[in-house]
Design an enzyme around this catalytic site. Structure first.
Site, PDB file in Angstrom:
ATOM      1  N   ARG A 188       0.748  -1.022   0.033  1.00 58.12           N
ATOM      2  CA  ARG A 188      -0.078   0.000  -0.110  1.00 58.12           C
ATOM      3  C   ARG A 188       0.980   0.911   0.134  1.00 58.12           C
ATOM      4  O   ARG A 188       1.707   0.979   0.536  1.00 58.12           O
ATOM      5  CB  ARG A 188      -0.861   0.142   1.487  1.00 58.12           C
ATOM      6  CG  ARG A 188      -1.826   1.111   1.097  1.00 58.12           C
ATOM      7  CD  ARG A 188      -3.243   0.608   2.696  1.00 58.12           C
ATOM      8  NE  ARG A 188      -2.099   0.738   4.115  1.00 58.12           N
ATOM      9  CZ  ARG A 188      -1.517   1.640   4.465  1.00 58.12           C
ATOM     10  NH1 ARG A 188      -1.743   2.465   3.945  1.00 58.12           N
ATOM     11  NH2 ARG A 188      -0.104   1.766   4.918  1.00 58.12           N
ATOM     12  N   ARG A 247      -5.112   6.686   0.849  1.00 62.40           N
ATOM     13  CA  ARG A 247      -4.948   8.312   1.515  1.00 62.40           C
ATOM     14  C   ARG A 247      -4.702   9.402   0.320  1.00 62.40           C
ATOM     15  O   ARG A 247      -3.470   9.731   1.108  1.00 62.40           O
ATOM     16  CB  ARG A 247      -3.782   8.004   2.732  1.00 62.40           C
ATOM     17  CG  ARG A 247      -3.967   7.226   3.759  1.00 62.40           C
ATOM     18  CD  ARG A 247      -3.521   6.698   5.138  1.00 62.40           C
ATOM     19  NE  ARG A 247      -3.825   6.332   5.541  1.00 62.40           N
ATOM     20  CZ  ARG A 247      -2.580   5.842   6.415  1.00 62.40           C
ATOM     21  NH1 ARG A 247      -2.131   6.344   7.293  1.00 62.40           N
ATOM     22  NH2 ARG A 247      -2.973   4.631   7.607  1.00 62.40           N
ATOM     23  N   ASP A 264      -1.424 -10.363  60.077  1.00 66.06           N
ATOM     24  CA  ASP A 264      -0.218  -9.731  59.707  1.00 66.06           C
ATOM     25  C   ASP A 264      -0.847  -8.619  59.417  1.00 66.06           C
ATOM     26  O   ASP A 264      -1.444  -7.717  60.158  1.00 66.06           O
ATOM     27  CB  ASP A 264       0.080 -10.477  57.814  1.00 66.06           C
ATOM     28  CG  ASP A 264       0.256  -9.366  57.464  1.00 66.06           C
ATOM     29  OD1 ASP A 264       1.724  -9.459  57.750  1.00 66.06           O
ATOM     30  OD2 ASP A 264       0.149  -8.764  56.135  1.00 66.06           O
ATOM     31  N   ASP A 267      -1.471 -10.093  53.029  1.00 67.14           N
ATOM     32  CA  ASP A 267      -2.036  -9.380  51.720  1.00 67.14           C
ATOM     33  C   ASP A 267      -0.860 -10.171  51.348  1.00 67.14           C
ATOM     34  O   ASP A 267      -1.273 -10.342  49.752  1.00 67.14           O
ATOM     35  CB  ASP A 267      -1.648  -7.870  51.743  1.00 67.14           C
ATOM     36  CG  ASP A 267      -0.116  -7.682  52.456  1.00 67.14           C
ATOM     37  OD1 ASP A 267       0.402  -7.668  53.434  1.00 67.14           O
ATOM     38  OD2 ASP A 267       0.314  -7.307  51.271  1.00 67.14           O
TER      39      ASP A 267
HETATM   40  C1  GDG Z   1      -1.770  -3.477   9.344  1.00 69.31           C
HETATM   41  C2  GDG Z   1      -0.437  -4.001   9.639  1.00 69.31           C
HETATM   42  C3  GDG Z   1       0.252  -5.960   8.964  1.00 69.31           C
HETATM   43  C4  GDG Z   1      -1.968  -6.059  -1.210  1.00 69.31           C
HETATM   44  N1  GDG Z   1      -2.399  -5.413  -1.816  1.00 69.31           N
HETATM   45  C5  GDG Z   1      -3.298  -6.466  -2.534  1.00 69.31           C
HETATM   46  C6  GDG Z   1      -3.710  -6.835  -1.695  1.00 69.31           C
HETATM   47  N2  GDG Z   1      -2.863  -6.840  -0.310  1.00 69.31           N
HETATM   48  C7  GDG Z   1      -3.589  -7.729   0.485  1.00 69.31           C
HETATM   49  C8  GDG Z   1      -2.484  -8.243   0.541  1.00 69.31           C
HETATM   50  C9  GDG Z   1      -2.507  -8.471   2.291  1.00 69.31           C
HETATM   51  C10 GDG Z   1      -2.968  -7.148   2.862  1.00 69.31           C
HETATM   52  O1  GDG Z   1      -3.586  -6.613   1.490  1.00 69.31           O
HETATM   53  C11 GDG Z   1      -1.576  -5.898   3.216  1.00 69.31           C
HETATM   54  O2  GDG Z   1      -0.667  -6.524   4.511  1.00 69.31           O
HETATM   55  P1  GDG Z   1      -0.397  -5.982   5.083  1.00 69.31           P
HETATM   56  O3  GDG Z   1       0.214  -6.816   6.514  1.00 69.31           O
HETATM   57  O4  GDG Z   1       0.978  -5.321   4.793  1.00 69.31           O
HETATM   58  O5  GDG Z   1      -1.210  -4.670   5.904  1.00 69.31           O
HETATM   59  P2  GDG Z   1      -2.452  -3.908   6.686  1.00 69.31           P
HETATM   60  O6  GDG Z   1      -3.690  -4.917   6.122  1.00 69.31           O
HETATM   61  O7  GDG Z   1      -2.621  -2.421   5.450  1.00 69.31           O
HETATM   62  O8  GDG Z   1      -2.116  -3.159   7.676  1.00 69.31           O
HETATM   63  C12 GDG Z   1       0.630  -5.214   8.928  1.00 69.31           C
HETATM   64  C13 GDG Z   1      -1.405  -6.435   9.174  1.00 69.31           C
HETATM   65  O9  GDG Z   1      -2.557  -5.350   9.607  1.00 69.31           O
HETATM   66  C14 GDG Z   1      -2.328  -7.152   9.462  1.00 69.31           C
HETATM   67  O10 GDG Z   1      -2.243  -7.586  11.359  1.00 69.31           O
HETATM   68  O11 GDG Z   1       0.399  -6.988   9.315  1.00 69.31           O
HETATM   69  O12 GDG Z   1       1.509  -4.751   9.322  1.00 69.31           O
HETATM   70  O13 GDG Z   1      -0.441  -2.553   8.354  1.00 69.31           O
HETATM   71  O14 GDG Z   1      -3.215  -9.723   3.062  1.00 69.31           O
HETATM   72  O15 GDG Z   1      -2.070  -9.384   0.245  1.00 69.31           O
HETATM   73  N3  GDG Z   1      -4.340  -7.109  -2.120  1.00 69.31           N
HETATM   74  C15 GDG Z   1      -5.066  -7.885  -3.268  1.00 69.31           C
HETATM   75  N4  GDG Z   1      -4.930  -6.997  -4.723  1.00 69.31           N
HETATM   76  C16 GDG Z   1      -3.674  -6.256  -4.031  1.00 69.31           C
HETATM   77  O16 GDG Z   1      -3.277  -5.449  -4.802  1.00 69.31           O
HETATM   78  N5  GDG Z   1      -5.923  -8.701  -3.813  1.00 69.31           N
END
Ligand code: GDG
Length: 728
Positions: A271, A309, A491, A672
């Site tokens: 992202r 964003r 105590d 305690d």
């Molecule tokens: C938070 C934390 C933590 C991305 N581009 C595409 C796509 N994605 C999917 C991926 C993945 C998910 O989005 C991104 O996962 P991340 O782990 O990178 O991050 P976030 O969910 O944004 O953020 C992060 C996470 O929460 C989980 O706890 O790991 O550190 O910032 O699943 O596959 N999916 C598709 N097309 C895309 O172009 N279909």
């Protein structure tokens, strides 16, 4: 059981189209499993857009019927200030260590509070006792606290998806804000983080900001236990690996690859965010090409950036800088028949993302900071023969040490890592990936969610047990039931008088001394004070009262109305000299601490030391002394901000048995500390045992504090006086 999932955004956008993100994708398998067991799921969140008031009912009905989601309606202005303001301009940069991007404003924090209240309001409308409520992420730090105060028995988990920063970073938030955040989180039964380090940082912030200690990750705050631990989030391994090995995936992979068959593919999927270090990654790729001209025309970088964003100016300028850099690299290295970077500024559907992973030889996941990063994990279970280059600053690196780990600030290191990965032998890649994939299978997102559930339930049960022991001091259950003589054991510190900064300051009020005196003079009542204090102290405090005094945890006994002390145990305190010098060394190291010497014991006090330094030293001391205590004639015990080293066999429990008359009695015991547990243990089953304070106990009942003990004494005096009065 019904699960109410709460996150800022819903798994579907306001118009019902899916929301791409780790949480929605990852949790889908767990949610299907949960439903297959006959459970229900409701997902509460903000639809991402303000819905006009008159359409809200209709909209809510539609979202519930079609997607099982419950929208939280936020007015546009509030949503802006809460989400774009406090969430994205304060917490997000700060918790990712981008302190210079961070803005502090009371206005946006007020909106944050208001938005958390709005979430609480929505939940209030649907919550039923017995539901499991699971709150997600940094947008909702205050929500657990609000829910706990309204529903004291709610089963409540909180999971933080981003890093929890070190104390020095966290404390940059103004005090009034950071204390509310910490207290809000503590409303949950369980707080989960991605890594052990984040958990430690959180615990340390609690200690440093609020002075709240923890016992192996368990915190007690406002009559409630909260467990903290690391639960690294996994992925739906089966979904990815199954699709990756399908013919459909191969067909798409082939299609994508037709124009570039001979080129080794380097992939990057993020992202678009400044935490991801995209520009630095491009610089590293450029350096790699400069240093390794033999790879020119033999590789390509596929750069996927998912828009994010887009209305924020700093994100727009970051996007421009990336566009320019891609242009510059393609301009200077590219030729008519070769473009080094294939730049895709858009998201791809799952069906195309997996083939992209599968075609990849080198996967670059090099954020400056990332809570976990699921892309790295998804790649590993989808790849055929690809090597992962992973930032040490991503939470995932703790679980994936077989990847090539890089520091994203080290440009040369990054360029070398690309070379190492692209030139790595196939068998080496296979060996490394196999270990990591096996680990990912064992820790799938399903296991993750199940573990969070069971740990939340365990802590909730513990809270339940704790609550059931609590008793008001004037309860009937705490009054004598027969005419048998009454023997009461108290105590001293923490039971009769509250703790003070220095031991000699902990003295009873005249009112308490009068009460004890009155009680001790009632017919058929005996009282013993059993304390860790020395003889002189107890004699002075209770001068003239007809009490049993037991000093130094049972080493000495003075019966009522006697002057002489008897030794209850025989001592051979050879160990004292050596241990004393060890305690003195700790005292020198820890300002504010001091050592106290008693006849049969040594005590190290750290109540007045810096809480963090004191606690660390205490842990070290416990560890060190416990190692040498076997067969040395002493044992070590942790008390309330003290460590006590005592002669073996001089416990309060054994002393209690020695002083109790051998006749039918009604016994009441109040204590305690851990040393008082010995008394509770040694007494007969019928004894009324009462613990003062919060920690674990085998006592039957619990009082909140020393005031409760004072109330009980008065209540007992009244009761006995009334009974005697009526009888005469
Ligand atoms: C938070 C934390 C933590 C991305 N581009 C595409 C796509 N994605 C999917 C991926 C993945 C998910 O989005 C991104 O996962 P991340 O782990 O990178 O991050 P976030 O969910 O944004 O953020 C992060 C996470 O929460 C989980 O706890 O790991 O550190 O910032 O699943 O596959 N999916 C598709 N097309 C895309 O172009 N279909």
């Amino acid at each position: 059981m019904r699960l109410i999932l709460v996150s800022n955004r819903l798994p579907v956008q306001w118009d019902g189209t899916p929301n791409v993100g780790g949480l929605a994708t990852g949790l889908s398998s767990f949610l299907s499993h949960w439903k297959s067991l006959g459970n229900e799921v409701l997902w509460v969140g903000w639809p991402g857009k303000s819905i006009p008031e008159k359409e809200q009912n209709q909209y809510a009905k539609k979202m519930l019927e079609e997607h099982g989601t419950i929208p939280v309606f936020l007015k546009q202005k509030l949503a802006d200030s809460f989400y774009n303001g406090f969430c994205n301009k304060t917490i997000w940069p700060l918790f990712h260590y981008f302190t210079s991007n961070c803005e502090f404003s009371d206005g946006t924090f007020s909106s944050y509070e208001e938005a958390n209240e709005e979430f609480a309001k929505t939940i209030r409308g649907i919550y039923q006792p017995g539901d499991w409520v699971w709150v997600h992420d940094y947008h909702l730090f205050l929500l657990p606290g609000i829910l706990r105060s309204e529903f004291p028995n709610i089963l409540l988990s909180f999971f933080l998806h981003i890093p929890f920063p070190t104390f020095e970073i966290f404390r940059l938030l103004p005090e009034r804000i950071h204390s509310k955040i910490l207290k809000g989180m503590l409303g949950a039964d369980l707080i989960g983080f991605h890594t052990q380090s984040y958990t430690q940082y959180f615990l340390r912030s609690l200690l440093r900001c609020l002075g709240i200690e923890n016992e192996r990750g368990i915190i007690y705050f406002q009559n409630h236990f909260t467990k903290t631990a690391a639960f690294p989030m996994g992925i739906n391994v089966e979904q990815f690996s199954k699709y990756a090995s399908s013919a459909e995936c191969d067909a798409i992979a082939d299609q994508i690859n037709t124009n570039h068959k001979k080129l080794k593919q380097i992939l990057s999927v993020d992202r678009l965010d400044y935490t991801k270090g995209v520009l630095q990654r491009l610089n590293a790729f450029e350096l790699f090409l400069k240093q390794n001209p033999n790879w020119i025309k033999r590789c390509k970088l596929v750069l996927v950036l998912v828009p994010s964003r887009t209305d924020v100016p700093s994100y727009q300028s970051m996007k421009r800088a990336i566009d320019e850099k891609v242009g510059a690299i393609n301009g200077s290295f590219g030729t008519l028949d070769w473009t080094p970077i294939l730049y895709q500024y858009k998201g791809f559907p799952f069906e195309e993302l997996v083939p992209l992973y599968k075609n990849t030889h080198v996967m670059l996941v090099t954020p400056y900071r990332d809570g976990m990063n699921l892309v790295a994990k998804e790649f590993l279970v989808s790849q055929k023969n690809g090597m992962l280059v992973l930032s040490e600053m991503a939470g995932a690196s703790a679980e994936l040490p077989e990847a090539i780990l890089v520091n994203p600030n080290d440009l040369n290191g990054m360029a070398s890592a690309i070379k190492e990965a692209i030139e790595m032998e196939e068998t080496e890649i296979k060996n490394r990936n196999e270990v990591m994939v096996t680990r990912l299978k064992e820790n799938s997102v399903m296991e993750w969610a199940k573990k969070i559930y069971t740990d939340t339930e365990d802590t909730a049960n513990r809270n339940q047990n704790f609550q059931t022991k609590s008793i008001p001091p004037n309860s009937e259950a705490l009054l004598p039931k027969t005419n048998e003589p009454i023997f009461i054991i108290f105590d001293y510190d923490g039971t009769l008088v509250p703790f003070q900064s220095l031991p000699h300051l902990a003295v009873p009020t005249q009112e308490l001394v009068d009460s004890i005196s009155k009680l001790s003079q009632l017919p058929n009542v005996s009282i013993a004070i059993i304390s860790g204090r020395d003889r002189k102290f107890l004699e002075t405090i209770f001068t003239g009262l007809p009490l049993h005094l037991v000093a130094e945890h049972g080493a000495w006994h003075r019966p009522p109305n006697k002057k002489e002390w008897n030794s209850l145990f025989h001592s051979n305190a050879d160990w004292k000299k050596e241990i004393k010098s060890r305690l003195e060394e700790f005292t020198k190291r820890v300002p504010g601490s001091f050592a106290e010497e008693k006849e049969f014991s040594l005590v190290w006090h750290f109540r007045n030391a810096d809480p963090d330094i004191g606690l660390n030293a205490a842990r070290e001391m416990l560890d060190e002394l416990s190692q040498i205590s076997s067969n040395s004639g002493f044992f070590v015990q942790r008390g309330n901000k003290i460590i006590e080293v005592r002669e073996y066999g001089t416990g309060k429990g054994k002393a209690t048995v020695k002083i109790l008359p051998d006749a039918p009695l009604q016994t009441f015991v109040f204590g305690d500390d851990t040393t008082d547990e010995d008394m509770f243990r040694e007494l007969p089953e019928e004894a009324i045992t009462v613990k003062i304070g919060k920690s674990e106990t085998i006592a039957k009942y619990r009082f909140q504090n020393t005031d409760d003990v004072h109330i009980w004494i008065k209540h007992l005096i009244n009761h006995i006086t009334n009974v005697t009065h009526h009888a005469s």
